[in-house]
Design a protein around this motif. Structure first.
Motif, mmCIF file in Angstrom:
data_model
loop_
_atom_site.group_PDB
_atom_site.id
_atom_site.type_symbol
_atom_site.label_atom_id
_atom_site.label_comp_id
_atom_site.label_asym_id
_atom_site.label_seq_id
_atom_site.Cartn_x
_atom_site.Cartn_y
_atom_site.Cartn_z
ATOM 1 N N SER A 1 -5.481 1.516 -4.407
ATOM 2 C CA SER A 1 -6.060 1.981 -3.145
ATOM 3 C C SER A 1 -7.063 3.083 -3.425
ATOM 4 C CB SER A 1 -4.963 2.494 -2.205
ATOM 5 O OG SER A 1 -4.036 1.491 -1.893
ATOM 6 N N THR B 1 -7.724 -0.638 0.522
ATOM 7 C CA THR B 1 -6.819 -1.277 -0.426
ATOM 8 C C THR B 1 -7.254 -2.710 -0.660
ATOM 9 O OG1 THR B 1 -4.954 0.084 0.303
ATOM 10 C CG2 THR B 1 -4.422 -1.924 -0.897
ATOM 11 N N GLN C 1 0.835 -1.180 0.000
ATOM 12 C CA GLN C 1 0.000 0.000 0.000
ATOM 13 C C GLN C 1 0.874 1.236 0.000
ATOM 14 O OE1 GLN C 1 -3.168 -0.247 3.044
ATOM 15 N NE2 GLN C 1 -2.114 -2.075 3.733
#
Length: 309
Positions: free
Chosen positions: A195, A221, A31
């Motif tokens: 995301s 995400t 992420q």
């Protein structure tokens, strides 16, 4: 640093448990890094924010997560953005470095926005970004015979966002990485997944010299738990912010923060995250610092009123 007396074997077990858990989380669904002071680092997650400060803005941030853990995650960002004079466009450049053990991520992305006035002091900005993510892997233990010599790889990506704002509130939605990308040639499960961010905030007047600002950020995400940030800050004499926050679905939940306008152009701030898990004494918390430079805006010979986000 706090002194802790504990059997070395237990400390070693705690260290490897933390490091393994962290690497597993990052590897399963890489992420974009999270920030406690997200209200002043918005362009890192929303390209429509470019130029919204109505002047040249340079923001640098450094985050040292779990500072007592060896090879802990560290994140540094640098963003520069400005409106284009006599147009509705804004442009910017964002650089993020995210480091964990032998893994290193570099994000270099350009941003462009277009702003449409909807009403007096209300603007809607549409933004796009594009650039590359660099992933490099090296052997943190030179004596490990089962680890290869490491490698590096560049992967293009792009994103989009919207940003609606006035002088008292703002709301934005974005997806800064639209492509799901295999970052390391399938050698391990390091995949950059798209995301989705939702941000917002509002400023309340409490008097002539005091204001209260609340901000929220939701991050989702694919393949990872969603997180939600909520902060509240008091603003005194147009110079000093003091506040606290909480991040839901995260062990490092509580945070305190403050920043101060030290000159017409410079603002400096700091935040500290406290873990809510039983391993807090071994993590040491997460300090974060931010430095902001802005070219002052003059309106009819006087400085423009301060921006709150």
């Amino acid at each position: 640093m706090r002194n802790i007396t504990l059997d070395p074997s237990i400390l070693k077990s705690v260290y490897f448990t933390l490091l393994f858990s962290l690497v597993a989380t990052v590897s399963s669904a890489q992420q974009l890094p999270q920030f406690t002071q997200f209200a002043y680092n918005t362009m890192s997650v929303n390209p429509a924010y470019a130029g919204s400060r109505e002047t040249l803005n340079v923001t640098a941030l450094h985050r040292d997560q779990w500072r007592f853990i060896e090879s802990n995650p560290t994140t540094s960002t640098l963003s520069v953005h400005t409106p284009i004079k006599y147009s509705r466009f804004g442009v910017g450049l964002t650089y993020i470095n995210d480091h964990l053990g032998g893994e290193n991520y570099n994000y270099i992305y350009g941003n462009v926005s277009y702003t449409v006035p909807l009403a007096q002091n209300i603007n809607l900005a549409l933004g796009l970004n594009g650039g590359t993510t660099n992933y490099s892997l090296r052997n943190p233990d030179v004596n490990d015979p089962f680890f290869n010599d490491g490698f590096t790889k560049w992967n293009p990506n792009f994103g989009a966002g919207i940003y609606l704002s006035s002088n008292k509130w703002y709301f934005g939605m974005s997806t800064p990485r639209l492509l799901n990308t295999d970052l390391n040639k399938g050698e391990s499960a390091a995949i950059e997944r798209n995301s989705y961010y939702t941000i917002g905030g509002y400023v309340f007047d409490l008097g002539d010299t005091t204001k209260f600002r609340t901000t929220v950020l939701a991050k989702v995400t694919n393949g990872a738990p969603a997180t939600y940030d909520l902060t509240g800050s008091l603003f005194f004499f147009n110079k000093l912010w003091v506040g606290a926050g909480y991040r839901f679905n995260d062990a490092d939940g509580f945070s305190v923060m403050s920043d101060i306008q030290i000159s017409k152009s410079f603002r400096v701030g700091a935040a500290f995250d406290f873990s809510t898990s039983n391993l807090n004494p071994y993590k040491g918390g997460t300090p974060e610092i931010i430095l902001i430079y802005e070219l002052p805006i003059k309106v009819s010979g006087a400085l423009k009123s301060p921006r709150f986000f």
